[in-house]
Scaffold this active site. Sequence first.
Site, mmCIF file in Angstrom:
data_model
loop_
_atom_site.group_PDB
_atom_site.id
_atom_site.type_symbol
_atom_site.label_atom_id
_atom_site.label_comp_id
_atom_site.label_asym_id
_atom_site.label_seq_id
_atom_site.Cartn_x
_atom_site.Cartn_y
_atom_site.Cartn_z
ATOM 1 C CB ILE A 83 -0.928 -0.023 1.240
ATOM 2 C CG1 ILE A 83 -1.915 -1.212 1.125
ATOM 3 C CG2 ILE A 83 -1.688 1.289 1.407
ATOM 4 C CD1 ILE A 83 -2.641 -1.530 2.416
ATOM 5 C CB CYS A 84 0.968 4.156 0.738
ATOM 6 S SG CYS A 84 1.438 5.881 0.931
ATOM 7 C CB ILE A 85 5.721 4.895 -0.071
ATOM 8 C CG1 ILE A 85 7.117 5.138 -0.689
ATOM 9 C CG2 ILE A 85 5.866 4.447 1.376
ATOM 10 C CD1 ILE A 85 7.109 5.820 -2.036
ATOM 11 N N PRO A 137 4.923 -0.338 -2.262
ATOM 12 C CG PRO A 137 2.967 -0.280 -3.558
ATOM 13 C CD PRO A 137 3.601 0.334 -2.344
ATOM 14 C CB THR A 164 -4.296 0.102 -3.459
ATOM 15 O OG1 THR A 164 -5.281 1.104 -3.768
ATOM 16 C CG2 THR A 164 -4.064 0.120 -1.954
#
Length: 218
Positions: free
Chosen positions: A136-138, A140, A191
Amino acid sequence: MQNKKVAVILSGCGVFDGAEIYESTLVLLALDQAQVEYECLAPNIDQMHVINHLTGEEMPEKRNVLIEAARLARGQIKDLAEANPAEYSALIFPGGFGAAKNLSNFATQGADLSIQPDVLNFTQAIHQAGKPIGLICIAPAMAPKLIGPGTQCTIGTDAGVAQAIEQMGGQHVACEVGSFHIDEARKVVSTPAYMLAGRISEAAEGIQKLVQAVIKMM
């Protein structure tokens, strides 16, 4: 969903130096609403630094990632080094700068990042067992080093981070805030959440979908 448990790796407590609190809570809520058992884990290491969340300035003190993450988990948390990957059916990483500062050093090294050893070992064991992973968010941004070259993921539309993911051998896929991306071959779901979200309901939409996708793959 009996005998299925999801590991949630936290990186501290607070968006600027740890796990993003809303994202973490939304993950736990979505899992609980789906009647899926979860356990919070965190590495027992020092944070990269401590940020005053009121001013954004660095503070002259040290904090421990596991102890800080315990705030988020209401004390129900385990040292990642002591967790057995075989006991979990999936893994989810909430975002927050802790993913780029404590779980990895992406914040300072960019595409040359390395992953904290306990995080790397646990994640690779989950992946090699064919179990799904949500980012999620950073978070990935760690995917190519965690999962391997060719891994598809999204951090939304941030060109700089997307370029770093590509430099590491990953495939970045642009994505709207309320949506998500699945790398079917590798069972990786991602996401954007607060990489794009302007409000908590926007982050919640994508996170809910990510959690549902991870559960479906379990």
